[in-house]
Scaffold this motif. Structure first.
Motif, short mmCIF file in Angstrom:
data_model
loop_
_atom_site.label_atom_id
_atom_site.label_comp_id
_atom_site.label_asym_id
_atom_site.label_seq_id
_atom_site.Cartn_x
_atom_site.Cartn_y
_atom_site.Cartn_z
N TYR A 108 0.83 -1.20 0.00
CA TYR A 108 0.00 0.00 0.00
C TYR A 108 0.86 1.25 0.00
CZ TYR A 108 -3.30 3.58 1.48
OH TYR A 108 -4.04 4.73 1.56
N GLY A 109 1.91 1.25 0.86
CA GLY A 109 2.81 2.40 0.88
C GLY A 109 3.52 2.59 -0.45
N LEU A 110 3.94 1.47 -1.05
CA LEU A 110 4.61 1.55 -2.35
C LEU A 110 3.66 2.07 -3.42
CD1 LEU A 110 7.18 0.86 -3.99
CD2 LEU A 110 6.17 -1.38 -4.42
N TYR A 111 2.41 1.61 -3.39
CA TYR A 111 1.43 2.08 -4.37
C TYR A 111 1.22 3.59 -4.25
CZ TYR A 111 -2.91 2.74 -6.92
OH TYR A 111 -3.86 3.20 -7.79
N GLN A 112 1.10 4.07 -3.01
CA GLN A 112 0.90 5.50 -2.81
C GLN A 112 2.12 6.30 -3.24
OE1 GLN A 112 -2.00 6.96 -1.96
NE2 GLN A 112 -2.87 4.90 -2.00
N ALA A 113 3.32 5.75 -2.99
CA ALA A 113 4.55 6.46 -3.32
C ALA A 113 4.87 6.41 -4.80
CB ALA A 113 5.72 5.88 -2.51
N TRP A 114 4.49 5.30 -5.47
CA TRP A 114 5.01 5.07 -6.82
C TRP A 114 3.94 5.13 -7.91
CZ3 TRP A 114 10.26 3.28 -6.20
CH2 TRP A 114 11.00 3.27 -7.38
N GLY A 162 15.29 31.18 -22.82
CA GLY A 162 15.43 32.10 -21.70
C GLY A 162 14.54 31.75 -20.52
N ALA A 163 13.74 30.67 -20.63
CA ALA A 163 12.89 30.25 -19.51
C ALA A 163 13.76 29.63 -18.42
CB ALA A 163 11.83 29.26 -19.99
N ILE A 164 13.33 29.78 -17.18
CA ILE A 164 14.13 29.31 -16.05
C ILE A 164 13.35 28.24 -15.27
CG2 ILE A 164 15.25 29.98 -13.90
CD1 ILE A 164 15.60 32.77 -15.02
N SER A 165 14.04 27.17 -14.97
CA SER A 165 13.51 26.12 -14.10
C SER A 165 14.56 25.85 -13.02
CB SER A 165 13.20 24.85 -14.90
OG SER A 165 12.65 23.84 -14.06
N ASN A 166 14.39 24.77 -12.30
CA ASN A 166 15.35 24.40 -11.26
C ASN A 166 15.46 22.89 -11.24
OD1 ASN A 166 16.48 23.82 -8.45
ND2 ASN A 166 16.48 26.07 -8.46
N LEU A 167 16.66 22.39 -11.00
CA LEU A 167 16.88 20.94 -10.95
C LEU A 167 16.03 20.28 -9.87
CD1 LEU A 167 18.52 18.69 -12.30
CD2 LEU A 167 20.31 19.08 -10.58
N SER A 168 15.60 21.06 -8.89
CA SER A 168 14.75 20.50 -7.85
C SER A 168 13.40 20.04 -8.42
CB SER A 168 14.50 21.53 -6.74
OG SER A 168 13.78 22.64 -7.23
N TYR A 169 12.98 20.61 -9.56
CA TYR A 169 11.68 20.23 -10.12
C TYR A 169 11.65 18.76 -10.55
CZ TYR A 169 7.56 20.11 -13.10
OH TYR A 169 6.36 19.77 -13.67
N PRO A 170 12.57 18.30 -11.43
CA PRO A 170 12.54 16.87 -11.76
C PRO A 170 12.88 15.98 -10.57
CG PRO A 170 14.50 17.88 -12.68
CD PRO A 170 13.63 19.00 -12.19
N SER A 171 13.70 16.48 -9.65
CA SER A 171 14.04 15.69 -8.48
C SER A 171 12.81 15.45 -7.61
CB SER A 171 15.13 16.40 -7.67
OG SER A 171 15.50 15.64 -6.54
N ARG A 172 12.04 16.50 -7.35
CA ARG A 172 10.83 16.35 -6.54
C ARG A 172 9.77 15.54 -7.28
NH1 ARG A 172 10.95 19.86 -2.20
NH2 ARG A 172 12.58 21.47 -2.32
N THR A 173 9.65 15.77 -8.58
CA THR A 173 8.63 15.08 -9.36
C THR A 173 8.91 13.59 -9.46
OG1 THR A 173 8.25 17.08 -10.68
CG2 THR A 173 7.48 15.00 -11.60
N ARG A 174 10.16 13.23 -9.66
CA ARG A 174 10.51 11.83 -9.92
C ARG A 174 10.89 11.05 -8.67
NH1 ARG A 174 13.74 13.79 -15.37
NH2 ARG A 174 11.86 13.91 -16.69
N GLY A 222 10.02 12.19 -5.37
CA GLY A 222 9.05 12.37 -4.31
C GLY A 222 9.47 13.38 -3.26
N GLU A 223 8.54 13.65 -2.36
CA GLU A 223 8.73 14.67 -1.33
C GLU A 223 8.99 14.06 0.05
OE1 GLU A 223 9.02 17.80 -1.63
OE2 GLU A 223 8.06 18.44 -3.47
N ASN A 224 8.24 13.00 0.39
CA ASN A 224 8.36 12.48 1.76
C ASN A 224 9.53 11.50 1.88
OD1 ASN A 224 7.43 9.69 1.25
ND2 ASN A 224 5.44 10.65 0.83
N LEU A 225 9.84 11.14 3.12
CA LEU A 225 11.01 10.34 3.42
C LEU A 225 10.95 8.97 2.75
CD1 LEU A 225 13.65 10.33 5.11
CD2 LEU A 225 12.33 9.27 6.95
N LEU A 226 9.78 8.32 2.77
CA LEU A 226 9.65 6.99 2.18
C LEU A 226 9.90 7.03 0.68
CD1 LEU A 226 8.89 4.00 2.28
CD2 LEU A 226 6.48 4.68 2.03
N GLU A 227 9.28 8.00 0.01
CA GLU A 227 9.48 8.11 -1.44
C GLU A 227 10.94 8.34 -1.78
OE1 GLU A 227 5.79 9.97 -3.75
OE2 GLU A 227 6.46 11.27 -2.12
N ARG A 228 11.59 9.24 -1.06
CA ARG A 228 12.98 9.55 -1.36
C ARG A 228 13.88 8.36 -1.06
NH1 ARG A 228 13.57 14.27 2.42
NH2 ARG A 228 15.80 14.02 1.99
#
Length: 336
Positions: free
Chosen positions: A70-76, A202-214, A216-222
């Motif tokens: 269940y945790g894996l399903y929610q995370a992945w 000239g558009a600006i993003s941040n490497l944190s965007y793909p890192s967070r997206t791919r 995850g945010e919480n400890l289990l996902e990371r």
């Protein structure tokens, strides 16, 4: 070093530094290595098959796997659309860090299943091959979830990695009746990177965007998904290979495999607000060499202590390490 890392370091090393008593030359090939050392209680493995213990092991395993799934399903999987069952070739993705993770998971499932079945009194060959089947069945259910996800698919190379991890356990038990080489994992739990990236428009993003997206945010996902922070280790026990040596029974030597600058399956590109971005630094592989601890071989006279330490044997403890990557040798005073 963060406060969380300091707390984890203290927690993991405390049993080693404090000591837990000293049994005399325990035989780790036996069903009960603490025979004649630890007091008898319900944790002692049964010498004959016990249906009650078998169903207890089955129930505990099912509950743990159900919770983990269940945790894996929610995370992945929860954030992605479902699709008809399909297969795909993902061997080249993520510098094979995901394959190392599959092998690690199957090995751990084999070891835990075997321990539960031996505790229930099952004979060694039956427990050994049942654990092999359980590990691949459980990992196969994860692969089926991949197969029904629009983002992924059923991967035969993942199944091969699952089989290799479970066979690492099985072959060792056939050859030595013990696990002289463990599969372990570590994760430095790093923060998401803060690196501005500008594209040709000239558009600006941040490497944190793909890192967070791919990843995850919480400890289990990371912990599960951040392949830059994660290392998979082969941890060998020299004392098991050289029993007449004066080396501690708990001292291991570990070789790790990791990857760095990997923010996409095949490259460091992503789309944000309709704009394409690319992180110019290329991903690279890492090989590590480090001392380690075979936690369940720390001397103890208490069965519950050995049980806890055995359950934590999948963790590679923080320690100094040598790293070989990008053609260079580097040192780490403390590697997580």
């Amino acid at each position: 070093m963060s406060h969380l890392q300091l707390l984890l370091l203290f927690t993991l090393w405390t049993p080693i530094l404090s000591g837990q008593g000293r049994p005399i030359n325990p035989d780790f090939t036996e069903r009960d290595p603490l025979e004649g050392v630890a007091a008898d209680n319900w944790l002692r493995p049964d010498s004959t098959f016990s249906a009650g213990r078998f169903y207890t092991s089955l129930g505990v395993g099912a509950a743990l796997y159900g919770s983990a799934s269940y945790g894996l399903y929610q995370a992945w999987y929860a954030d992605y659309e479902r699709a008809p069952l399909r297969s795909f070739d993902d061997w080249g993705e993520w510098n094979q860090m995901d394959k190392a993770g599959h092998a690690f998971s199957a090995y751990i499932f084999s070891r835990y299943s075997f321990a539960g079945l031996r505790w229930a009194g099952m004979k060694r060959p039956a427990a050994r091959y049942a654990a092999l089947g359980v590990a691949n069945l459980l990992q196969g259910t994860i692969e089926v979830m991949d197969g029904y996800s629009a983002e992924w698919g059923f991967s035969w190379s993942d199944m091969g990695a699952n089989l290799s991890g479970s066979l690492l356990f099985t072959v060792q038990d056939i050859a030595w009746k013990e696990q002289r080489i463990l599969l372990k994992v570590s994760n430095d739990l790093r923060d998401h990177p803060d690196v501005p990236v500008t594209n040709g428009n000239g558009a600006i993003s941040n490497l944190s965007y793909p890192s967070r997206t791919r990843f995850g945010e919480n400890l289990l996902e990371r912990y599960l998904k951040d392949y830059n922070a994660q290392t998979i280790w082969l941890s060998a026990n020299p004392k098991a290979f050289f029993p007449k040596s004066r080396l501690p029974t708990w001292l291991n030597v570990a070789v790790g495999y990791g990857s760095e600058n990997v923010y996409g399956a095949y490259g460091n590109g992503w789309t944000e607000n309709g704009q394409r971005f690319r992180y110019e630094k290329e991903g690279y592989r890492q090989v590590f060499l480090s001392p380690d601890v075979y936690l369940s071989r720390i001397p103890t006279k208490k069965r519950w202590v050995r049980l806890v330490l055995g359950a934590l044997d999948f963790i590679k403890l923080p320690a100094p390490a040598l790293e070989y990557s990008e053609g260079k040798l580097k040192g780490h005073w403390l590697m997580w």
